[in-house]
Design an enzyme around this catalytic site. Structure first.
Site, short mmCIF file in Angstrom:
data_model
loop_
_atom_site.label_atom_id
_atom_site.label_comp_id
_atom_site.label_asym_id
_atom_site.label_seq_id
_atom_site.Cartn_x
_atom_site.Cartn_y
_atom_site.Cartn_z
N ASN A 1 1.90 -9.42 -18.28
CA ASN A 1 2.89 -9.11 -17.25
C ASN A 1 2.20 -9.09 -15.46
O ASN A 1 0.82 -8.87 -15.61
CB ASN A 1 3.66 -7.30 -17.22
N ASP B 1 6.70 -4.16 -23.63
CA ASP B 1 7.19 -2.85 -24.58
C ASP B 1 7.20 -3.68 -25.73
O ASP B 1 7.71 -3.17 -27.03
CB ASP B 1 8.72 -3.63 -24.31
N PRO C 1 4.91 1.37 -29.07
CA PRO C 1 4.85 2.78 -28.82
C PRO C 1 5.12 2.96 -28.20
O PRO C 1 4.76 2.24 -26.67
CB PRO C 1 3.66 3.39 -30.11
N ASP C 2 5.94 3.78 -27.25
CA ASP C 2 5.64 4.51 -25.98
C ASP C 2 5.08 5.40 -25.77
O ASP C 2 5.32 6.78 -25.92
CB ASP C 2 7.22 5.16 -25.72
N ILE C 3 4.26 5.24 -25.57
CA ILE C 3 2.83 5.74 -24.64
C ILE C 3 3.60 7.32 -24.32
O ILE C 3 2.73 8.20 -24.24
CB ILE C 3 1.65 5.93 -23.74
N PHE D 1 6.70 6.50 -14.23
CA PHE D 1 6.97 5.22 -12.91
C PHE D 1 7.81 4.54 -13.68
O PHE D 1 7.90 4.02 -14.88
CB PHE D 1 5.35 4.56 -13.34
N LYS E 1 16.14 6.89 -16.82
CA LYS E 1 14.52 6.88 -17.80
C LYS E 1 13.90 8.83 -17.21
O LYS E 1 13.54 8.84 -18.59
CB LYS E 1 13.80 6.36 -16.79
N LYS F 1 12.44 9.84 -20.62
CA LYS F 1 11.41 10.07 -20.98
C LYS F 1 10.98 11.24 -20.77
O LYS F 1 9.59 11.74 -21.36
CB LYS F 1 10.37 9.40 -20.18
N1 CTP Z 1 5.59 3.31 -20.66
C1 CTP Z 1 4.37 3.79 -21.62
N2 CTP Z 1 4.54 3.14 -22.80
C2 CTP Z 1 5.39 1.94 -23.01
C3 CTP Z 1 6.54 1.71 -22.12
C4 CTP Z 1 6.32 2.25 -21.41
O1 CTP Z 1 3.55 5.05 -21.53
N3 CTP Z 1 5.33 1.13 -24.50
C5 CTP Z 1 5.33 4.46 -19.21
C6 CTP Z 1 5.32 3.28 -18.40
O2 CTP Z 1 3.93 3.42 -17.87
C7 CTP Z 1 6.20 4.08 -17.18
C8 CTP Z 1 7.27 4.65 -18.26
O3 CTP Z 1 6.43 4.31 -19.38
O4 CTP Z 1 5.09 5.77 -16.59
C9 CTP Z 1 8.71 3.03 -17.73
O5 CTP Z 1 7.92 2.32 -18.30
P1 CTP Z 1 8.82 0.76 -18.32
O6 CTP Z 1 8.10 -0.05 -18.27
O7 CTP Z 1 9.44 1.20 -16.63
O8 CTP Z 1 10.35 1.54 -18.73
P2 CTP Z 1 10.81 1.31 -20.46
O9 CTP Z 1 10.26 2.14 -21.79
O10 CTP Z 1 9.80 -0.12 -20.95
O11 CTP Z 1 12.28 0.79 -20.15
P3 CTP Z 1 12.44 -0.48 -19.90
O12 CTP Z 1 11.85 -1.31 -19.79
O13 CTP Z 1 14.07 -1.06 -20.23
O14 CTP Z 1 12.67 -0.37 -17.91
#
Ligand code: CTP
Length: 406
Positions: A213, A282, A309-311, A331, A345, A349
């Site tokens: 991205n 994602d 995974p969502d870190i 963020f 969000k 989170k």
């Molecule tokens: N983040 C993360 N790991 C992921 C996705 C997101 O740690 N796999 C963290 C990003 O670094 C940021 C926050 O989650 O601090 C939100 O990221 P964002 O991409 O805006 O949110 P998503 O959860 O991916 O939601 P969406 O794409 O639906 O807006």
């Protein structure tokens, strides 16, 4: 930026080939808003002329303790009393030895000895051949200077003017500038260990292609720098970006979201703050090919995806976050309805603070505007450079940590 506005720096040059870098340093200090008074030893004047330093600093240069310009004939007293800091760059091996001994047979050493130690810090940027730097005498002097209250700024490593390679080069002007700015910054995060994720991730489809991205990493790098300036130990887990590592920051390079997750989890045990600025992909291709996918005429290959995974969510739900030992900041880069999305969000989170920004208005830019969303509502931080915003965010986080601990 005018990060040194109002600061008066006495820039001392002792004899060494690195004097040529002092010219650029002098310009850089002025550009940041400082006033600079140059003081040179006789040996320094063999390497660069006082005329050059006068023109760059826009002030006449001092070199001799017998200089009759000062009405009281005490240049060493006047110059040191005016200074917010004395920076010796370059500091030769001989000059360091002199300072250790408290000798005062030229204006620069005399002025260092005469400085009011409680309010005029002495910063030292050594510059010498690697053997001279490694010599036990120099290392003893370095340690003694530190023990005597001077701030040693370290040395660079690499090719030296003598043709040898090793430690002992003077730090580059921009590095010294960053160190000086950090030196003057309030140490709001002293004792904290800040972990920052930054940049995009790259999800491979095959060995030559992938999905990524437009995140530039600039905001995360600025936050890492601001946290380091504020006295924190900083680890920066960076996706593929070509930005320079901020001074004093430990950088871990990663490529994919899975790599970033592993690196962040590995660092999180020591961290007290996690700031997730990374634009983590994602999804990743579920079955990346080992070899380049060829165009064999059968059309586009069908790719399947799996969710990464969502870190942030993982670390925000860890036991250390739950017990208040790890403060997590998220963020959100959105394209529209920033407040609503950022608020949702933050809840999803489970982080105490979420920083919203408009993705297309920030990706790749040097400036940005932020919306800080917490349990009490939202505060806007208006458009500014990313470094200025990072410093405001760091100050805000420091306030929250301080409130948490009372
Ligand atoms: N983040 C993360 N790991 C992921 C996705 C997101 O740690 N796999 C963290 C990003 O670094 C940021 C926050 O989650 O601090 C939100 O990221 P964002 O991409 O805006 O949110 P998503 O959860 O991916 O939601 P969406 O794409 O639906 O807006």
């Amino acid at each position: 930026m005018n990060d040194l506005a109002g600061k008066h720096i006495v820039l001392g040059l002792s004899g060494g080939i690195a004097c040529y870098k002092a010219a650029e340093l002098c310009r850089a200090l002025l550009k940041e808003g400082a006033t600079v008074q140059v003081v040179m030893t006789e040996a320094a004047a063999q390497f660069i002329t006082p005329v050059t330093m006068q023109a760059l600093s826009q002030r006449s240069v001092y070199g001799s303790q017998w200089d009759a310009r000062a009405p009281n004939n005490m240049a060493h007293i006047n110059l040191s009393r005016e200074a917010d800091a004395i920076l010796i760059a370059p500091a030769s091996a001989d000059f360091m030895a002199k300072l250790v001994q408290g000798r005062a047979d030229d204006l620069l050493s005399l002025m260092c000895l005469a400085r009011p130690m409680d309010r005029v810090p002495l910063l030292i940027a050594p510059a010498m051949n690697r053997e001279m730097w490694d010599h036990p005498a120099t290392q003893r002097n370095r340690a003694q200077l530190q023990a005597d209250g001077a701030h040693l700024l370290g040395v660079g490593v690499g090719e030296q003017a003598c043709g040898e390679t090793g430690d002992g080069r003077m730090l580059e002007p921009q590095e010294l500038l960053q160190d000086l700015i950090a030196f003057f910054s309030p140490k709001r995060l002293a004792g904290q260990h800040v972990l920052v994720s930054a940049g995009p991730t790259f999800e491979a489809m095959d060995p030559v292609r992938g999905i990524t991205n437009l995140s530039s990493g600039k905001m995360g790098f600025a936050i890492a720098r601001a946290a380091q300036e504020a006295g924190a130990t900083v680890t920066l887990v960076a996706g593929p970006v070509a930005l320079a590592t901020p001074r004093g920051v430990q950088r871990v390079n990663v490529v994919s979201a899975l790599d970033m997750m592993a690196a962040c989890v590995a660092q999180a045990d020591q961290a007290t703050v996690f700031i997730a600025t990374a634009a983590v992909a994602d999804w990743r291709p579920d079955n990346a090919a080992d070899q380049k996918i060829k165009k064999d005429g059968t059309g586009m290959p069908q790719l399947g995806f799996v969710e990464n995974p969502d870190i942030l969510a993982t670390l925000a739900q860890s036991p250390r976050a739950a017990s208040g030992e790890l403060f997590c900041v998220g963020f959100a880069a959105e394209s529209h309805d920033l407040l609503a999305h950022a608020t949702a969000k933050r809840a999803r989170k489970k982080v105490p603070l979420l920083v919203g920004n408009i993705g297309p208005a920030t990706f790749g830019q040097d400036d940005n505007a932020l919306l800080l969303v917490d349990a009490n509502g939202a505060i806007e931080i208006p458009r500014n450079s990313k470094l200025a915003l990072a410093r405001l965010l760091v100050a805000d986080i420091a306030r929250r940590l301080a409130q948490q601990s009372v």
